[in-house]
Design an enzyme around this catalytic site. Structure first.
Site, PDB file in Angstrom:
ATOM      1  N   GLU A 119       0.861  -1.171  -0.097  1.00 40.73           N
ATOM      2  CA  GLU A 119       0.081  -0.026  -0.029  1.00 40.73           C
ATOM      3  C   GLU A 119       0.764   1.434  -0.062  1.00 40.73           C
ATOM      4  OE1 GLU A 119      -3.020  -0.143  -0.526  1.00 40.73           O
ATOM      5  OE2 GLU A 119      -3.992  -1.899   0.016  1.00 40.73           O
ATOM      6  N   ARG A 135       0.927   3.749  -3.181  1.00 43.41           N
ATOM      7  CA  ARG A 135       0.337   5.050  -2.946  1.00 43.41           C
ATOM      8  C   ARG A 135       1.290   6.255  -2.749  1.00 43.41           C
ATOM      9  NH1 ARG A 135      -5.609   3.836  -0.214  1.00 43.41           N
ATOM     10  NH2 ARG A 135      -5.571   1.538  -0.515  1.00 43.41           N
ATOM     11  N   ASP A 186      -5.388  -9.785  -8.016  1.00 42.64           N
ATOM     12  CA  ASP A 186      -5.297  -9.033  -9.170  1.00 42.64           C
ATOM     13  C   ASP A 186      -4.364  -8.227  -9.873  1.00 42.64           C
ATOM     14  OD1 ASP A 186      -5.142  -7.530  -6.805  1.00 42.64           O
ATOM     15  OD2 ASP A 186      -7.075  -6.480  -7.130  1.00 42.64           O
ATOM     16  N   GLU A 212     -11.848   0.988 -10.322  1.00 41.57           N
ATOM     17  CA  GLU A 212     -11.628  -0.088 -11.533  1.00 41.57           C
ATOM     18  C   GLU A 212     -12.422   0.162 -12.600  1.00 41.57           C
ATOM     19  OE1 GLU A 212     -11.782  -0.907  -8.151  1.00 41.57           O
ATOM     20  OE2 GLU A 212      -9.777  -1.404  -7.917  1.00 41.57           O
TER      21      GLU A 212
HETATM   22  C1  DMJ Z   1      -6.126   0.741  -4.851  1.00 43.59           C
HETATM   23  O1  DMJ Z   1      -5.426   0.693  -3.787  1.00 43.59           O
HETATM   24  C2  DMJ Z   1      -5.394   0.195  -6.013  1.00 43.59           C
HETATM   25  O2  DMJ Z   1      -6.051   0.128  -7.380  1.00 43.59           O
HETATM   26  C3  DMJ Z   1      -5.280  -1.360  -5.725  1.00 43.59           C
HETATM   27  O3  DMJ Z   1      -4.665  -2.026  -6.816  1.00 43.59           O
HETATM   28  C4  DMJ Z   1      -6.506  -2.017  -5.661  1.00 43.59           C
HETATM   29  N1  DMJ Z   1      -7.454  -1.454  -4.594  1.00 43.59           N
HETATM   30  C5  DMJ Z   1      -7.461  -0.202  -4.607  1.00 43.59           C
HETATM   31  C6  DMJ Z   1      -8.641   0.446  -5.319  1.00 43.59           C
HETATM   32  O4  DMJ Z   1      -9.766  -0.253  -5.392  1.00 43.59           O
END
Ligand code: DMJ
Length: 668
Positions: free
Chosen positions: A299, A303, A432, A568
């Site tokens: 994270e 970010r 994912d 998404e």
């Molecule tokens: C974000 O932090 C990123 O896109 C991550 O890959 C998946 N989850 C969240 C958004 O849904």
């Protein structure tokens, strides 16, 4: 004698041998002797001979004086001209970016000129300009003032190489998805594994000086939404991780101003310079990583590190690179594991790392979706250690058994380096972005790293073979899950990144059927919104495989009916619109924005996640605005509504999984 001499140290030495007489003679003696002999010779000449010689000397002296004066004039005008060329362009009031970008070093322009001449000697060399004011962006801040600047630039633009010349240069690497199987361009050298020199921010390398496309009403609506969200954050959560818009307070996760950092490049792209300037000040004075705090490696990489790197590239402001280096270094202890598969958590103040309390596993998505950022950090700093650490993870996972036709399990053990909890395959949570980063790393590295492409292509075949199904009654193509031999018609909203990724791959030369699948899947993701009472998607849906009277395609379980303002679907709408130009994708995004405004907007500032997308009269606000709403959702909305392909050009930038654009490396 020869063999007794020591071998010469350098090849270019000169040996001089003096005869004994010369050596003993001395310099002054020989000079006096030469003087005496010249005088004797002069005396022996006739008067006429002496006059001719004297006349010749006088003539040569006069010529010398005349030519010296002319050269001086020429030299003076030459030096004046070059200093004018180097003079910074006049600054246009109001055009300065929130932070003045780092000016390109003159020698860089020189270097470019050199390259250019070498590559195409028949073309006119580009004039040497050292620009001031807004950086010469590949993206352009969509502001009215920016348009004024472009008019002013028009004259200068005439001197630039014709755009067609530039197209000619890039044509090779941009391969359309249209028309069956298209081989990716493999004509360039593989990227060097050694990082040689630190790179400059991409904002300083842009060449485009086209007229910026004016922003339209829908984009204005996104700006308005962003400002509303920012108002809440500024008033009630400034410098904290997330806004709690209903209780007018904040929540802390890492205590690092997560929303502010995630939103920096969005502000830049939306042209919100005042807000950007204010946030920049906070980063300069208050963002300190020397804190005894545990952060999640994934994270904070996507970010914080990703947000700082992209903001550095867009703004050219070295503050962001300095901060990126700091956090990058502090995250490195995560890789000190027996297997080199990183731990999930790092204490950035103490320099210690550990797995979650209940397991020594990390999730596969987490350890394989930090590569774009660390690789870029190596490129920018010239320090290979970041890239080496994350490349090792990819190599390890590439060679690992336990995959099912390219599909990976969700967990990996940090001690053994083996997949764990085998038998469950999903494109949703915990796996994912593994798939997303396979493709994006391949693109980032100039499409040379074949193992990444192989794994990506194999995985998509695995998706087709094991996870694709069609729902009833609308026959929507969806991606389900496969657990211990059984198919489940469950699809996370997170999976809606996939249509965008497939479209990006097709745009980069992969098979055209990826684009067809992308189109089918984005329709499904849109239906996950459209078939729900609030017009907002739940976190998870289950598709109906059998037609039943009165049943829609989409079923929602009570535990899954929340919406976290996730990006998404809008992300994929953006890619699909960019690559197809089909306006329906913009219209779908517009519907979604309106529904966010209707059901999640908090009047006093901010937007909130909701608990129940099925209840329009009470969607049950959760009192939290996730940082990705500003970092991703609104950014992708703004880009989706834009018709300017140069507003983050997808042949120059690749988005990380948190929507932070990073440059695609030029082929070596
Ligand atoms: C974000 O932090 C990123 O896109 C991550 O890959 C998946 N989850 C969240 C958004 O849904």
């Amino acid at each position: 004698m020869y063999s007794a001499l020591p071998p010469p140290q350098r090849r270019d030495f000169i040996s001089v041998t003096l005869s004994p007489g010369e050596a003993a003679g001395g310099y002054n003696n020989s000079k006096a002797w030469r003087r005496r002999s010249c005088w004797r010779k002069w005396k022996q000449l006739s008067r006429l001979q002496r006059s001719v010689i004297l006349f010749l000397f006088a003539f040569l002296a006069v010529c010398g004086v005349i030519s010296y004066t002319n050269m001086g004039e020429q030299w003076k005008s030459l030096t004046n001209k070059s200093s004018e060329d180097l003079k910074p362009e006049p600054e246009i009031p109001g055009l300065k970016p929130a932070n003045p970008a780092v000016l390109p070093a003159p020698q860089k322009a020189d270097a470019n000129l050199g390259d250019y001449q070498e590559l195409s000697p028949q073309k006119h060399p580009k004039p040497l300009h050292v620009r001031r004011g807004p950086p010469n962006l590949q993206i352009r801040p969509p502001r009215r003032e920016a348009r004024l600047q472009t008019q002013d630039d028009a004259g200068r633009a005439k001197e630039e190489p014709h755009p067609a010349d530039k197209e000619e240069k890039t044509e090779k690497s941009v391969i359309s998805w249209r028309g069956a199987v298209i081989e990716p361009d493999q004509s360039t050298e593989p990227p060097s594994s050694k990082i040689k020199e630190p790179e400059k921010p991409s904002s300083l390398e842009g060449e485009d000086q086209k007229e910026p496309v004016p922003i339209n009403e829908r984009q204005m609506a996104v700006i308005e939404a962003f400002r509303h969200a920012w108002k809440g954050y500024k008033e009630f959560a400034w410098g904290h991780d997330e806004l709690k818009p209903l209780s007018k307070s904040y929540s802390e996760w890492f205590g690092l101003g997560l929303t502010l950092i995630d939103a920096l490049d969005t502000m830049w792209i939306l042209g919100l310079k005042e807000e950007f300037e204010e946030a920049r000040k906070w980063v300069a004075t208050d963002l300190l990583f020397d804190k005894n705090v545990d952060v999640n490696l994934f994270e904070s990489t996507i970010r914080i590190l990703g947000g700082l790197l992209s903001t550095y590239h867009l703004s050219g402001d070295s503050l962001f690179l300095e901060k990126a280096k700091d956090i990058g270094n502090r995250l490195m202890p995560a890789f000190n594991t027996p297997s080199k598969i990183p731990y999930s958590d790092v204490n950035i103040g103490r320099g210690t790392a550990h797995p979650p309390r209940w397991t020594s596993d990390s999730t596969v998505a987490e350890v394989t979706s930090i590569q774009l950022e660390f690789r870029e950090l190596s490129r920018l700093t010239g320090d290979e250690k970041f890239k080496k650490a994350v490349d090792e993870v990819m190599k390890h996972v590439h060679a690992l058994s336990g995959k099912n036709d390219g599909l990976v399990p969700m967990f990996i053990n940090t001690n053994s380096g083996q997949f764990t909890h085998l038998g469950v395959y999903t494109l949703g949570a915990r796996a994912d972005s593994y798939y997303e980063y396979l493709l994006k790393q391949w693109i980032q590295g100039g499409k040379q790293e074949n193992e990444l492409l192989e794994d990506y292509m194999r995985a998509i075949e695995g998706v087709k073979k094991h996870l694709l199904q069609r729902s009833q009654p609308k026959k929507l193509t969806f991606v389900g899950e496969f657990a211990h031999g059984h198919f489940s018609a469950k699809m996370d909203h997170l999976v809606c990144f996939l249509p965008g990724t497939l479209a990006l791959g097709a745009h980069n030369g992969l098979t055209a059927d990826h684009m067809e699948l992308a189109k089918a899947l984005i329709e499904t993701c849109y239906q996950m919104y459209a078939q729900v009472e609030t017009g907002l998607s739940p976190e998870i849906v289950h598709f109906n495989l059998h037609a039943q009277k009165g049943h829609k395609d989409v079923e929602i379980k009570p535990a899954d009916r929340h919406n976290l303002l996730r990006p998404e679907t809008v992300e994929s709408l953006f890619y699909l619109y960019r690559f197809t130009g089909d306006k329906k994708y913009q219209d779908w995004g517009w519907e979604i924005l309106q529904n966010f405004n209707k059901y999640t907007r908090v009047p006093t500032g901010g937007y909130t996640s909701i608990n129940n997308v099925q209840n329009p009269s009470n969607p049950e606000p959760r009192d939290k605005m996730e940082s990705f709403f500003l970092g991703e959702t609104l950014k992708y909305m703004f880009l989706l509504f834009s018709d300017d392909v140069d507003l983050i050009n997808l042949d120059k930038y690749v988005f990380n999984t948190e929507a932070h654009p990073l440059p695609i490396w030029a082929p070596a």
